[in-house]
Design a protein around this motif. Structure first.
Motif, PDB file in Angstrom:
ATOM      1  N   THR A  84       1.542   9.923 -29.478  1.00  0.00           N
ATOM      2  CA  THR A  84       0.918   8.789 -30.144  1.00  0.00           C
ATOM      3  C   THR A  84       1.961   7.767 -30.582  1.00  0.00           C
ATOM      4  O   THR A  84       1.757   6.549 -30.434  1.00  0.00           O
ATOM      5  CB  THR A  84       0.092   9.258 -31.350  1.00  0.00           C
ATOM      6  OG1 THR A  84      -0.893  10.202 -30.919  1.00  0.00           O
ATOM      7  CG2 THR A  84      -0.602   8.088 -32.028  1.00  0.00           C
ATOM      8  N   LEU A 308      -9.011   2.174 -30.443  1.00  0.00           N
ATOM      9  CA  LEU A 308      -9.574   3.492 -30.759  1.00  0.00           C
ATOM     10  C   LEU A 308      -9.459   4.449 -29.582  1.00  0.00           C
ATOM     11  O   LEU A 308      -9.118   5.626 -29.757  1.00  0.00           O
ATOM     12  CB  LEU A 308     -11.046   3.341 -31.178  1.00  0.00           C
ATOM     13  CG  LEU A 308     -11.290   2.857 -32.605  1.00  0.00           C
ATOM     14  CD1 LEU A 308     -12.741   2.448 -32.789  1.00  0.00           C
ATOM     15  CD2 LEU A 308     -10.902   3.925 -33.620  1.00  0.00           C
ATOM     16  N   HIS A 312      -7.235   7.862 -29.654  1.00  0.00           N
ATOM     17  CA  HIS A 312      -7.886   9.143 -29.380  1.00  0.00           C
ATOM     18  C   HIS A 312      -7.166   9.895 -28.268  1.00  0.00           C
ATOM     19  O   HIS A 312      -6.916  11.109 -28.378  1.00  0.00           O
ATOM     20  CB  HIS A 312      -9.348   8.921 -29.020  1.00  0.00           C
ATOM     21  CG  HIS A 312     -10.097  10.197 -28.755  1.00  0.00           C
ATOM     22  ND1 HIS A 312     -10.277  11.168 -29.712  1.00  0.00           N
ATOM     23  CD2 HIS A 312     -10.683  10.679 -27.620  1.00  0.00           C
ATOM     24  CE1 HIS A 312     -10.958  12.186 -29.198  1.00  0.00           C
ATOM     25  NE2 HIS A 312     -11.205  11.910 -27.930  1.00  0.00           N
ATOM     26  N   ARG A 315      -3.921  11.325 -29.621  1.00  0.00           N
ATOM     27  CA  ARG A 315      -4.115  12.564 -30.394  1.00  0.00           C
ATOM     28  C   ARG A 315      -4.421  13.732 -29.446  1.00  0.00           C
ATOM     29  O   ARG A 315      -3.950  14.860 -29.648  1.00  0.00           O
ATOM     30  CB  ARG A 315      -5.262  12.397 -31.382  1.00  0.00           C
ATOM     31  CG  ARG A 315      -5.097  11.266 -32.399  1.00  0.00           C
ATOM     32  CD  ARG A 315      -3.829  11.370 -33.220  1.00  0.00           C
ATOM     33  NE  ARG A 315      -3.813  10.354 -34.280  1.00  0.00           N
ATOM     34  CZ  ARG A 315      -2.713   9.882 -34.832  1.00  0.00           C
ATOM     35  NH1 ARG A 315      -1.525  10.332 -34.424  1.00  0.00           N
ATOM     36  NH2 ARG A 315      -2.770   8.974 -35.786  1.00  0.00           N
ATOM     37  N   MET A 316      -5.219  13.486 -28.403  1.00  0.00           N
ATOM     38  CA  MET A 316      -5.502  14.535 -27.429  1.00  0.00           C
ATOM     39  C   MET A 316      -4.221  15.021 -26.747  1.00  0.00           C
ATOM     40  O   MET A 316      -4.018  16.215 -26.550  1.00  0.00           O
ATOM     41  CB  MET A 316      -6.497  14.036 -26.371  1.00  0.00           C
ATOM     42  CG  MET A 316      -7.913  13.829 -26.878  1.00  0.00           C
ATOM     43  SD  MET A 316      -9.011  13.163 -25.593  1.00  0.00           S
ATOM     44  CE  MET A 316      -9.161  14.605 -24.508  1.00  0.00           C
TER      45      MET A 316
END
Length: 395
Positions: A84, A308, A312, A315-316
């Motif tokens: 990230t 967003l 996401h 984070r995955m």
């Protein structure tokens, strides 16, 4: 019953308050890269774009000092940052210019990652610390004139000659090619696709730059020519023996593009918003008109949606849950959205939208390359389509 706190005021340039989704460390890193771009890229990049030049020899050490070259890799002078955090760095770099993010992506996610993931310990020790510091530049030789979306059709060949390898072929559209100190070149062998570490001074290895580009002009794009280049056995990446090798590197670079496209979109949206609030027509700012507000609202929506999605996927990736198909969806969606934002912003700016005094036309032109490289939008659509239907349309 407790009384809920009043919601914060709307911030037009962070409409959904997405900053609160970041850790303090991520925000600090993001702010450092943003400041670097504001001071070292934005004031000059219009001139670089117009001239078709970029001072790689000056930028690379500065980017190394900033800590973004190979920042998501562990050891060998690399920062070992989260996926990230790396994505956020790409976002801020591309908010400056896609060419600058490309420089960093090719260095870290293609050339460095190839050596880090598939190379020998000697190769890692020789190249990675210098590349992380920006003291050595790398490029990644996979694409060919007749083999873009189908790398398995490459014509570059490597054959054994005693203990050595002989490489012969041509690579095209190679970022950093002529300024690179080392190229990671992929070739077909009798045993499958292999990668080779080729120093720039190797006899038979030459480059020539591609000119007359109207996109990614603040980026070095080259052709690599390999005329019976002789390499020792130690030049081969020992762990890569199939297309899995280069495709794994491409997936790393595509992940950076998912974030980078958001940066280009954000820069266009913010330029359009600022301009609409200042530009007067018929006695009031054009931001007061319904048609311009509709454009700005859609741009704000697309930038926030893309942010967003990128966060996401970041984070995955950090949780080990990210698949290549997820990255394909991210690149497909975010680059398409960024192109739409750039085109709308260009209209808001009117005639000023086609000048390099504003960033919009530069980003719009750059995104026409971004939507094609590291897998075209059509190919990524087929990857996603195959994942949702279970049917591979291009095989």
């Amino acid at each position: 019953m407790s009384t809920a706190a009043a919601p914060p005021e709307i911030r037009p340039k962070d409409f959904l308050g997405l900053d609160h989704l970041l850790s303090d460390e991520e925000r600090d890193m993001r702010d450092s890269v943003r400041a670097f771009v504001a001071n070292e890229v934005v004031p000059y990049v219009g001139d670089w774009f117009e001239a078709g030049e970029v001072p790689v020899s000056e930028l690379a050490p500065a980017l190394g000092k900033l800590g973004v070259l190979g920042m998501h890799l562990e050891g060998y002078g690399c920062a070992g940052a989260s996926a990230t955090a790396y994505g956020l760095a790409c976002l801020e770099l591309e908010a400056g210019d896609s060419g600058i993010r490309s420089l960093v992506s090719v260095q870290g996610s293609l050339a460095m990652y190839a050596i880090w993931r598939w190379g020998s310990e000697d190769q890692k020790q020789e190249w990675l610390p210098r590349m992380a510091a920006g003291e050595a530049i790398g490029c990644f030789g996979l694409t060919e004139p007749d083999a873009g979306s189908d790398p398995g059709a490459m014509r570059t060949r490597a054959r054994r000659d005693g203990a050595d390898w002989i490489l012969h072929g041509q690579k095209m559209w190679i970022t950093n090619g002529s300024v690179a100190d080392v190229a990671v070149v992929w070739a077909m062998t009798d045993d499958g696709v292999r990668g080779f570490v080729v120093p720039k001074d190797t006899p038979g290895f030459t480059t020539q730059d591609i000119h007359k580009k109207l996109s990614l002009r603040a980026s070095v794009t080259s052709e690599l020519l390999l005329d019976d280049v002789r390499l020792p056995a130690s030049a081969a990446l020992p762990e890569a023996t199939s297309l899995r090798g280069p495709l794994s590197c491409l997936n790393e670079a595509r992940f950076g593009i998912v974030f980078g496209a958001v940066g280009a979109a954000r820069a266009c949206y913010e330029a359009a918003l600022d301009y609409a609030l200042e530009r007067m027509a018929f006695g009031r700012p054009i931001a007061a008109t319904q048609i311009q507000q509709a454009k700005l609202a859609k741009m704000a929506l697309q930038v926030n949606q893309a942010t967003l999605l990128a966060l996401h996927l970041g984070r995955m990736k950090d949780e080990g849950l990210l698949r290549p198909e997820h990255v394909s969806m991210g690149k497909l969606g975010n680059v398409d959205a960024a192109l739409d934002v750039a085109r709308s912003a260009r209209q808001v700016l009117g005639a000023n939208g086609v000048t390099l005094e504003y960033p919009v036309i530069r980003h719009m032109n750059n995104l026409e390359s971004v939507v094609t490289y590291e897998g075209t939008a059509d190919v990524h659509a087929l990857v996603v389509g195959g994942a949702v239907t279970g049917i591979q349309a291009f095989r």
